[in-house]
Design a protein around this motif. Structure first.
Motif, short mmCIF file in Angstrom:
data_model
loop_
_atom_site.label_atom_id
_atom_site.label_comp_id
_atom_site.label_asym_id
_atom_site.label_seq_id
_atom_site.Cartn_x
_atom_site.Cartn_y
_atom_site.Cartn_z
N GLY A 238 44.09 37.02 37.27
CA GLY A 238 45.04 37.76 38.07
C GLY A 238 45.58 36.87 39.18
N THR A 239 45.84 37.50 40.23
CA THR A 239 46.29 36.74 41.36
C THR A 239 45.21 36.83 42.44
N GLY A 240 44.46 35.87 42.54
CA GLY A 240 43.41 35.89 43.55
C GLY A 240 42.78 34.52 43.68
N THR A 241 41.83 34.45 44.58
CA THR A 241 41.15 33.18 44.80
C THR A 241 39.63 33.42 44.85
N THR A 271 24.81 30.45 50.29
CA THR A 271 26.02 30.25 49.52
C THR A 271 26.93 31.45 49.79
N SER A 272 28.02 31.18 50.36
CA SER A 272 28.96 32.28 50.69
C SER A 272 30.11 32.28 49.68
N SER A 273 30.24 33.39 49.03
CA SER A 273 31.28 33.48 48.01
C SER A 273 32.30 34.54 48.44
N THR A 274 33.50 34.22 48.30
CA THR A 274 34.53 35.18 48.66
C THR A 274 35.53 35.28 47.50
N LEU A 275 35.70 36.54 47.13
CA LEU A 275 36.62 36.78 46.05
C LEU A 275 37.79 37.60 46.63
N ALA A 276 38.89 37.00 46.61
CA ALA A 276 40.04 37.71 47.19
C ALA A 276 41.08 37.98 46.09
N VAL A 277 41.60 39.16 46.11
CA VAL A 277 42.59 39.52 45.09
C VAL A 277 43.84 40.08 45.77
N THR A 278 44.85 39.90 45.17
CA THR A 278 46.08 40.50 45.68
C THR A 278 46.77 41.22 44.53
N ALA A 295 27.47 49.59 52.63
CA ALA A 295 28.87 49.32 52.93
C ALA A 295 29.74 49.52 51.69
N LEU A 296 29.16 49.19 50.60
CA LEU A 296 29.91 49.32 49.36
C LEU A 296 29.21 50.35 48.47
N PRO A 297 29.79 51.50 48.35
CA PRO A 297 29.19 52.46 47.45
C PRO A 297 29.30 52.00 46.00
N ALA A 298 28.35 52.42 45.27
CA ALA A 298 28.35 52.01 43.87
C ALA A 298 29.62 52.54 43.18
N GLY A 299 30.25 51.72 42.41
CA GLY A 299 31.45 52.13 41.67
C GLY A 299 32.71 52.09 42.51
N ALA A 300 32.57 51.55 43.73
CA ALA A 300 33.75 51.45 44.58
C ALA A 300 34.74 50.43 44.00
N VAL A 301 35.93 50.62 44.34
CA VAL A 301 36.97 49.71 43.86
C VAL A 301 37.59 49.05 45.09
N LEU A 302 37.57 47.74 45.06
CA LEU A 302 38.08 46.99 46.21
C LEU A 302 39.49 46.52 45.92
N ARG A 303 40.27 46.59 46.92
CA ARG A 303 41.66 46.21 46.77
C ARG A 303 41.92 44.82 47.31
N ASN A 304 41.13 44.38 48.24
CA ASN A 304 41.44 43.10 48.89
C ASN A 304 40.46 41.99 48.52
N ASN A 305 39.26 42.17 48.95
CA ASN A 305 38.34 41.06 48.70
C ASN A 305 36.90 41.56 48.60
N LEU A 306 36.12 40.69 48.12
CA LEU A 306 34.69 40.94 47.99
C LEU A 306 33.97 39.68 48.45
N ALA A 307 33.11 39.87 49.36
CA ALA A 307 32.35 38.71 49.86
C ALA A 307 30.87 38.98 49.65
N PHE A 308 30.24 38.02 49.17
CA PHE A 308 28.79 38.17 49.00
C PHE A 308 28.10 36.85 49.29
#
Lengths: 342, 518
Positions: A238-241, A271-278, A295-308
């Protein structure tokens, strides 16, 4: 003149008699024993005996067993700390969230090799190489740590021995290994530098200036790179990093001297991982949701980013200066312990 | 005396040494366990030991701790650095050693005020938190926990190990600590004391035994006797008041010579009292007894040896006149006793005998007698004894003037009979008239009873040979007595005078005899 002399003689006789009597009396009674402590050794003895270490390990094992059974981290702090506590807590959460689909990491406590420091200072750290666990995965390398005299030894972290890794020779636990400072000279690089360089190598791969200083291929690095590639592949659809950074954790580094003058270095890293989507959305996997702390309920859908964030424990063998051999990574653990996103 | 004193002192010393040695191994023997205790300073709940204290004595050391009001008492052993590190800055009491056999020395270490990191000053007088609890620390090699008290036994290992005692809980009192070690108690004084003492005692015993023997050894009282010495006990009685006369060899020789001379003289002048006496004995006592003068005896003699009797003329005379000294010369001197004469029996005898030759036989008689005597045969003393006795009343002591015959002592005479007349002595009296014991009376002269009798006459010729010197009989008696005394036999104590009734049964009997005779 004469009388005086006589008096003196009498006195002298009296004194002599008294002395003799005193000597005789004291001769009859043995002298009080006086403490004769063993000389303080020039080199401090190992901080624990094998029995003590075994006792600690058994207690750690008991705590883990109890926690594992209940998948409850409530009692873990008694014997776990640092990365180990974080990882185990996360694992319980994950295990709970997944209904056991992802079991917790087996941590055997039967010791195979002990690396016990000889020191009189705190904190104290010792390294235990365990037997192979029941699931036939590689043996674990446990790190026990005591921060203060009145604190208990805790399992600070563990690492899986990497395939093909060979432990450097170390002094026997009865002798003890000298603990080394983070900036210990005499090695190909100070422990601090080694960890930093390794982080750079992880980030930049062979392009790193320090890549030559580490034995390759290194299974851990390969694993990291493979994971990173996978995420990058996902992002590429997709479009993300996807970005990932590796950094040593301050104060989470200690080293023990090995028999050949090198060092056994244990370091905590993140290790810091960041997944960003647009323009798209991310479904949060249950594992990550479990470690998000709500912070993140199970099955949540993220629109911007996910950091773990992964909590890592990496064990290095740092050869002595001039040895001409690269730093080897002996073992590592890598587990995500937190997640956030939006 | 000194020896005994030394022995006593040594013995006492030896016994004392033994007693002390034993006492050192029993009553004064050290305890098998050394136990000492100490109490922590007020306000502290921690007690530690200095390195080496646990190894004061033999292993293993037992640590007992107790504290009033303590919810928990912990005793733990760890490396000294670990214990120090654990105690840290807290106030505690360090046991540093022994002050005596039952108590420990302690060193109170106050709490080290640590500057709080956050800059807040510690609150003064803040209630002290319950004592820190070392229970369960990974630092301890061993530990023991109890409610109010705890006990732990530790076998020291290589290295520096110390113990930490803590009382915990609200209001926990300072813990009291007691350390006890087994001890190897030696008794270094037992063996030396007993052995040395025994030696001393043995030495003392030997010394004592020696001195005792010396004191008791009969030889000890003996005086060295110059050869030939012969003690003479006077007839007078107890040996001690009668001077002992000792003759040297020379004197004895001289005496012998004198006796020989006398004998020679006697040959010519017969009449030897001794003879008579012996004679009489040989024969018949009774006969002799009464006789007045030699005649009686003569008679007897005559029986036997008529010839012998025959020659004596003078004797007869003598007999005839009791008072007359025997012709025999000086020696004879037999003084007739009035009493003697009257004896009827005597006359009878005489009659029978018919030959009053008493002394007459002299020629050979005395000579022989003398000669014989010397060699001495104490030979038949028995006979004479009786004979003598009898005559007591009467005659006796012809005593020879010869000097040789010493004189029958009044007292001696009677006794003489019974005991053998030693040969030797015979001469003796002869030589030294003066020597005769005081008790002795001069021949004939003195005691009434003793009047020399005509006995002389009876000097039975015949017996002459066997007869031991009659003459000396008196002295012989005393000598015999002396011998007895010397050898420990009861001596006969002749009455001072024959008649004195003082003495023994013998005396009494003798007296009785006399009476009869009369």
């Amino acid at each position: 003149m004469r009388p005086v002399r006589r008096v003196r003689t009498t006195r002298a006789t009296g004194v002599a008699l008294a002395l003799v009597a005193a000597l005789g009396l004291t001769g009859c009674s043995p002298e009080l024993p006086v403490p004769v402590p063993a000389a303080a050794p020039a080199v401090p003895p190992p901080v624990t005996t094998i029995e003590q270490t075994d006792r600690i390990l058994q207690d750690v094992g008991a705590v883990l067993t109890a926690g594992d059974a209940a998948l409850s981290a409530a009692d873990l702090p008694r014997r776990l700390s640092g990365p180990a506590l974080a990882v185990r807590t996360a694992e319980y959460a994950v295990a709970s969230a997944t209904g056991g689909a992802r079991p917790v990491t087996a941590v055997p406590v039967a010791a195979q090799t002990l690396v016990v420091p000889s020191t009189t200072q705190w904190p104290r750290t010792q390294i235990v190489v365990t037997e192979q666990p029941d699931d036939l995965t590689s043996p674990r390398l446990l790190v026990l740590r005591q921060d203060t005299p009145r604190a208990a030894y805790t399992l600070w972290g563990w690492a899986r021995l990497l395939p093909g890794a060979q432990m450097p020779p170390t002094a026997t636990p009865a002798v003890g290994s000298a603990p080394l400072a983070a900036d210990e000279p005499g090695l190909v690089a100070t422990p601090t530098d080694v960890v930093a360089q390794y982080a750079d190598v992880l980030s930049n791969g062979d392009a790193s200036a320090f890549a030559a200083g580490f034995a390759a291929p290194d299974p851990y690095r390969q694993q990291i790179e493979a994971g990173r590639a996978r995420y990058q592949g996902v992002v590429a659809e997709g479009t993300g990093t996807f970005t990932e950074t590796y950094a040593p954790v301050p104060d989470q580094l200690f080293a023990h001297a090995t028999a050949d003058g090198g060092a056994l270095v244990v370091a905590g890293m993140t290790t810091s991982s960041t997944l960003a989507v647009t323009g798209s959305s991310l479904a949060v996997p249950p594992e990550l949701a479990a470690v998000s702390g709500g912070a993140l309920p199970a099955g949540a859908v993220l629109r911007n980013n996910l950091a773990f964030t992964y909590t890592d424990v990496v064990v290095f063998y740092v050869p002595p200066a001039g040895a001409g051999t690269p730093v080897r990574v002996l073992g590592a653990e890598h587990f995500f312990t937190s997640a956030s996103g939006s | 005396m000194l020896q005994r004193l030394i022995a006593a002192v040594l013995g006492v010393l030896g016994l004392a040494a033994i007693a002390l040695g034993i006492a050192s191994a029993t009553a004064w023997r050290g305890d098998d366990t050394l136990t000492a205790d100490a109490v922590a300073a007020d306000g502290t709940t921690l007690v530690t030991t200095a390195p080496g204290v646990l190894e004061l004595e033999d292993a293993p050391v037992t640590v007992r701790a107790s504290a009033e009001g303590a919810a928990k008492v912990v005793v733990a052993v760890g490396r000294d650095t670990d214990v120090e590190g654990w105690v840290g800055a807290d106030a505690h009491t360090v046991v540093t050693g022994l002050s005596d056999w039952h108590s420990l020395t302690t060193d109170d270490v106050p709490a080290t005020p640590t500057a709080p990191a956050d800059g807040t000053a510690p609150v003064e007088g803040a209630p002290t938190a319950p004592g820190p609890d070392p229970d369960g620390s990974d630092l301890w090699v061993v530990q023991a926990t109890g409610e109010g008290a705890a006990e732990l036994t530790w076998t020291p290992q290589e290295g520096r190990w110390t113990v930490l005692v803590a009382s915990t809980g609200d209001g926990a009192a300072p813990p009291a600590v007691e350390l006890s070690w087994p001890r190897t108690v030696t008794t270094p004084w037992l063996l030396p004391g007993v052995l040395g003492g025994a030696v001393l005692v043995v030495v003392a015993l030997l010394l004592a035994l020696r001195s005792w023997r010396t004191a008791r050894d009969p030889r000890a009282g003996w005086h060295p006797v110059v050869t030939g010495a012969t003690p003479v006990v006077g007839p007078g009685g107890r040996p001690d008041d009668s001077p002992t006369v000792v003759l040297s060899r020379r004197e004895m020789r001289e005496a012998a010579a004198a006796a020989a001379a006398a004998a020679a003289a006697a040959r010519t002048a017969p009449s030897v009292a001794s003879r008579l006496r012996s004679r009489a004995t040989g024969e018949n006592p009774t006969v002799t007894v009464p006789h007045a003068g030699g005649s009686t005896a003569m008679g007897v003699a005559g029986d036997r040896d008529p010839d012998a009797a025959a020659p004596v003329t003078e004797a007869a005379v003598a007999s005839g006149a009791p008072d007359r000294p025997a012709a025999a010369g000086p020696a004879a001197v037999p003084v007739g006793t009035p009493e003697a004469t009257p004896a009827p029996g005597a006359s009878a005898t005489t009659a029978t005998s018919g030959a009053p030759a008493a002394t007459g036989r002299a020629p050979d008689g005395p000579a022989v007698g003398a000669a014989r005597t010397v060699p001495g045969a104490p030979a038949r003393p028995a006979g004479p004894g009786r004979a003598v006795t009898t005559p007591t009343g009467a005659p006796r002591a012809p005593a020879s003037s010869a000097g040789s015959a010493p004189t029958p002592t009044g007292s001696a005479a009677p006794t003489a009979g019974p005991r053998p007349a030693p040969a030797g002595p015979s001469s003796r009296p002869a030589t030294t008239p003066g020597t005769t014991t005081p008790g002795t009376t001069t021949p004939g002269t003195t005691t009434p009873g003793t009047t020399p009798t005509a006995a002389r006459p009876d000097a039975a010729v015949r017996d002459v040979p066997d007869v031991p010197a009659a003459t000396p009989s008196a002295t012989g008696v005393s000598r015999a007595d002396a011998w007895r005394r010397a050898w420990g036999f009861p001596g006969t104590t002749p009455p001072a005078a024959g008649e004195s009734g003082t003495g023994t049964d013998d005396d009494v009997r003798r007296a009785a005899d006399k009476e009869e005779d009369r």
